[in-house]
Design a protein around this motif. Structure first.
Motif, PDB file in Angstrom:
ATOM      1  N   LEU A  27       0.918  -1.114   0.094  1.00  0.00           N
ATOM      2  CA  LEU A  27      -0.004  -0.129   0.023  1.00  0.00           C
ATOM      3  C   LEU A  27       0.743   1.223   0.004  1.00  0.00           C
ATOM      4  O   LEU A  27       2.166   1.279   0.420  1.00  0.00           O
ATOM      5  N   GLU A  29       0.968   5.537  -2.016  1.00  0.00           N
ATOM      6  CA  GLU A  29       0.613   6.455  -3.168  1.00  0.00           C
ATOM      7  C   GLU A  29       1.198   6.056  -4.451  1.00  0.00           C
ATOM      8  O   GLU A  29       2.327   5.728  -4.610  1.00  0.00           O
ATOM      9  N   THR A  54      -3.368   4.661  -1.717  1.00  0.00           N
ATOM     10  CA  THR A  54      -3.940   5.443  -0.421  1.00  0.00           C
ATOM     11  C   THR A  54      -3.980   6.858  -0.686  1.00  0.00           C
ATOM     12  O   THR A  54      -3.318   7.359  -1.844  1.00  0.00           O
ATOM     13  N   SER A  60      -1.696   8.082   7.683  1.00  0.00           N
ATOM     14  CA  SER A  60      -2.624   7.168   7.042  1.00  0.00           C
ATOM     15  C   SER A  60      -1.773   5.923   6.918  1.00  0.00           C
ATOM     16  O   SER A  60      -2.166   4.828   7.040  1.00  0.00           O
ATOM     17  N   ILE A  61      -0.955   5.984   5.785  1.00  0.00           N
ATOM     18  CA  ILE A  61      -0.146   4.765   5.187  1.00  0.00           C
ATOM     19  C   ILE A  61       0.548   3.959   6.402  1.00  0.00           C
ATOM     20  O   ILE A  61       0.293   2.816   6.458  1.00  0.00           O
ATOM     21  N   VAL A  64      -2.510   2.956   9.217  1.00  0.00           N
ATOM     22  CA  VAL A  64      -3.246   1.944   8.561  1.00  0.00           C
ATOM     23  C   VAL A  64      -2.533   0.406   8.532  1.00  0.00           C
ATOM     24  O   VAL A  64      -2.796  -0.634   8.724  1.00  0.00           O
TER      25      VAL A  64
ATOM     26  N   PHE B 176      -9.684   7.844   5.338  1.00  0.00           N
ATOM     27  CA  PHE B 176      -9.466   6.523   4.845  1.00  0.00           C
ATOM     28  C   PHE B 176     -10.548   5.555   5.037  1.00  0.00           C
ATOM     29  O   PHE B 176     -10.835   4.752   3.997  1.00  0.00           O
ATOM     30  N   HIS B 180     -12.742   3.697   1.792  1.00  0.00           N
ATOM     31  CA  HIS B 180     -12.974   2.384   1.612  1.00  0.00           C
ATOM     32  C   HIS B 180     -13.993   1.582   2.137  1.00  0.00           C
ATOM     33  O   HIS B 180     -14.347   0.535   2.229  1.00  0.00           O
TER      34      HIS B 180
END
Lengths: 325, 340
Positions: A27, A29, A54, A60-61, A64, B176, B180
């Motif tokens: 995952l 960009e 993403t 976030s990356i 998550v 996010f 999704h």
């Protein structure tokens, strides 16, 4: 088998890992389209649903990925440039690095964060950075810095198999510059080991990434002048292979540490301190560091960029001085 | 004990309620247990036996109402530090809560490595949390994504205070999860204060729910002092999320009846009249009154329940005080997980 580039070795290892373990996900960009350096080229088509674009948000990356890893997946996150990872510093430092420690092993995170680092591509201040000192200061995260394609492949596979967070640093200038025949090449499979890649009697040079290749080029040149170099490919910043570093330092009694990162508080300081503590009696000269200058970041213009980065000539000059000491 | 509270209510619901009589009594019991534990912890702190307390007093209705709408053992919790009562519903015992409060060696959350009220228990699907707020909301999104990929039907309950909703990770997590359509329930316990700062200093919109809507997430405001209302709201949202309906945000308006922590002096910033006004809406008092008024339970039965809880907490504290502390060198170890 033809020689492969660093980039091909990375891409191949990702495909290999995804092929053998369906928990492995990619995952980041632009990864579905192959990524800006093409490291994930073709993976989205080959592994539908397991290569996930993403939003442009590094926290976030990484955050998550923590959730995915906690749940039992094996996320391999890509941060497009190492310079942008700091938006996820909190997630790496306050969360990922402590996950296992703060639960006494009740929870753990098998996750990898890959990111291209280093200068030499006219990337200016925000596409050239070295980040190993920031993240190498954080027990709980492993930081890997390979230099040769075979090690990129074997260590990326090891990182994906590791039950801990691994920051996997890929030197972007070497992506297409460095090639190697994988068959028969030494390939480290254990994270936390350094390797002596050349042996000589006069000076020990310790480096990683592009600087390792520049150091080897300098060593070749110096051999013709009758100066022998022992060269250490660091491979891992955290854990640090203190044993191999000290063994190499003792072999010559003179040590040059080369890195692109700025001098003060750079990771070379930790290596120098290690040698000073554990191999002091074997030293015949002060430990030297050849590093970027203490300015905030690598400047854009090619003349200033070249000034900022150590290269084979400057490495050779520093070795000659040490040899003559 | 926990699973009994989540059994289906079909046919057995008490008139006018979405829950059976047994469930309503259980709901009240969890709330009383959380309150008595917080009170006992504060006593221990004042006696110098505990270093720090951060309590959920005033938020028990929001927490128990929400947690009873979930499925312990199936759903994940990504809680925040005030969520003692949520954890009780997910299986934490009074003894474990006391081990945690005292930083004892055998505290299942962190074995004395974190401050009290930093929850985490892998087997119970409670995700380990830090003191940094809102980071857990991204972990929740990641777990939900993992469950989606594996085809497991669950929701992730990710809670925070309203102060956390100003942090980037809150916004990134909503974004996010919404992109999704992940099964995450973002549960915001709006207790009116981020330490000393009232919500007007934290956001320029009246409701956290307004922020949720900006990300395309169905967002509701519920009276967080009403456990049954919270239960109904969370249950409806979780049922939808579970079936692929995407994330929901629920803002439970409640009130922090105590200072921020045992180290805080709220008289410096909070008017006493305001506190007294909210104290009249104490969720335990409100639910107790309703249960009697609606014929769910008589005063005597509730008094007996309260006495049992009192004894349970007293015994748990006495027991926990006798349990071993970590050894100094227990600070080492578990930096990395061994093996694969």
């Amino acid at each position: 088998m033809a020689a492969v580039t660093v980039l091909e070795a990375v891409r191949g290892a990702l495909a290999e890992a995804m092929e053998r373990d369906e928990r492995v996900l990619v995952l980041g960009e632009d990864v579905e389209a192959g990524g800006v350096f093409r490291a994930t080229d073709g993976l989205a088509k080959r592994f539908p649903g397991r290569v996930i674009d993403t939003p442009l948000a590094e926290s976030s990356i990484i955050g998550v990925s923590i959730g995915l890893a906690h749940y039992g997946m094996r996320p391999v996150a890509e941060i497009q440039f190492a310079d942008f990872i700091h938006a996820g510093f909190d997630q790496l430092c306050s969360e990922a690095s402590r996950w296992c420690y703060r639960t006494c092993g009740d929870a753990w995170l098998p996750m990898v964060v890959r990111t291209p680092w280093g200068g030499g591509v006219h990337g200016g201040q925000h596409h050239s950075q070295s980040i190993e000192a920031y993240y190498g200061h954080m027990p709980g995260i492993k930081v890997v810095v390979p230099s040769f394609p075979a090690d990129y492949r074997s260590l990326l596979l090891a990182a994906i198999d590791d039950p801990n967070p691994v920051l996997f640093l890929e030197h972007k200038r070497t992506y297409r510059l460095i090639r190697q025949e994988l068959e028969g090449a030494p390939a480290e499979t254990v994270i936390g080991r350094s390797r002596i890649v050349r042996r000589g009697d006069d000076v020990t040079v310790i480096a990683w990434g592009l600087m390792l290749h520049e150091s080897l080029a300098a060593a070749e040149q110096l051999a013709a002048e009758g100066i022998g170099c022992t060269v250490v490919d660091l491979l891992s910043v955290q854990p640090l292979d203190r044993e191999t570093i000290c063994e190499a330092a003792k072999a010559t009694g003179k040590v040059l540490i080369v890195h692109e990162d700025t001098l003060t508080g750079g990771f070379g300081a930790e290596i120098a301190a290690t040698i000073a503590e554990h191999a002091f009696e074997f030293l015949d000269a002060p430990i030297r560091r050849l590093c970027g200058p203490d300015v905030p970041a690598m400047p854009y213009h090619h003349a200033m960029e070249a000034f900022f980065m150590p290269d084979r000539e400057r490495i050779a000059a520093a070795v000659r001085e040490l040899a003559a000491y | 004990m926990a699973s009994a509270t989540n059994s289906e209510t079909a046919g057995g619901a008490h008139p006018g309620y979405p829950l059976t009589r047994a469930q309503l009594l259980q709901m009240y019991r969890y709330m009383v247990l959380a309150r008595r534990l917080d009170e006992r912890m504060m006593t221990l702190q004042r006696q110098g036996l505990a270093a720090f307390v951060i309590a959920g007093v005033g938020q028990e209705a929001a927490q128990v109402g929400a947690a009873m709408a979930l499925r312990p053992g199936v759903d994940y919790l990504a809680p925040y530090y005030r969520d003692l009562a949520v954890n009780l519903v997910f299986g934490m015992t009074a003894r474990e809560a006391m081990l945690n409060a005292l930083g004892k060696r055998d505290d299942p959350n962190s074995h004395g490595r974190q401050m009290p009220a930093h929850w985490g228990n892998r087997e119970r699907r409670v995700v380990t949390q830090s003191s940094v707020v809102a980071t857990q909301l991204l972990h929740a999104a990641g777990i939900a994504l993992g469950a989606r990929l594996r085809g497991e039907e669950l929701v992730v309950f990710a809670s925070c205070g309203e102060g956390s909703t100003s942090r980037g990770d809150f916004h990134e997590a909503l974004n996010f999860a919404s992109i999704h359509r992940l099964p995450v329930i973002f549960f915001v316990e709006n207790n009116g204060y981020a330490i000393s700062e009232r919500t007007e200093k934290e956001m320029a919109v009246p409701h956290v729910a307004d922020r949720g809507r900006a990300y395309g997430i169905p967002s509701a405001v519920v009276d967080g002092m009403d456990a049954v209302a919270v239960y109904q709201t969370v249950k409806a949202a979780a049922d939808q999320s579970r079936r692929g309906g995407g994330p929901h945000l629920i803002e439970a308006k409640c009130y922090r009846l105590w200072p921020h922590s045992s180290d805080d002096d709220d008289t410096r910033y909070r008017p006493r009249a305001e506190l007294e006004e909210w104290a009249k809406k104490d969720p335990l008092v409100v639910l107790r009154g309703r249960l009697m008024e609606d014929g769910v339970a008589a005063d005597g039965e509730l008094a007996q329940l309260e006495a049992e809880v009192e004894e349970e907490v007293r015994e748990a504290a006495q027991w926990a005080l006798r349990q071993p502390d970590p050894a100094p060198e227990d600070a080492l170890g578990y930096v990395f997980k061994e093996g694969g």
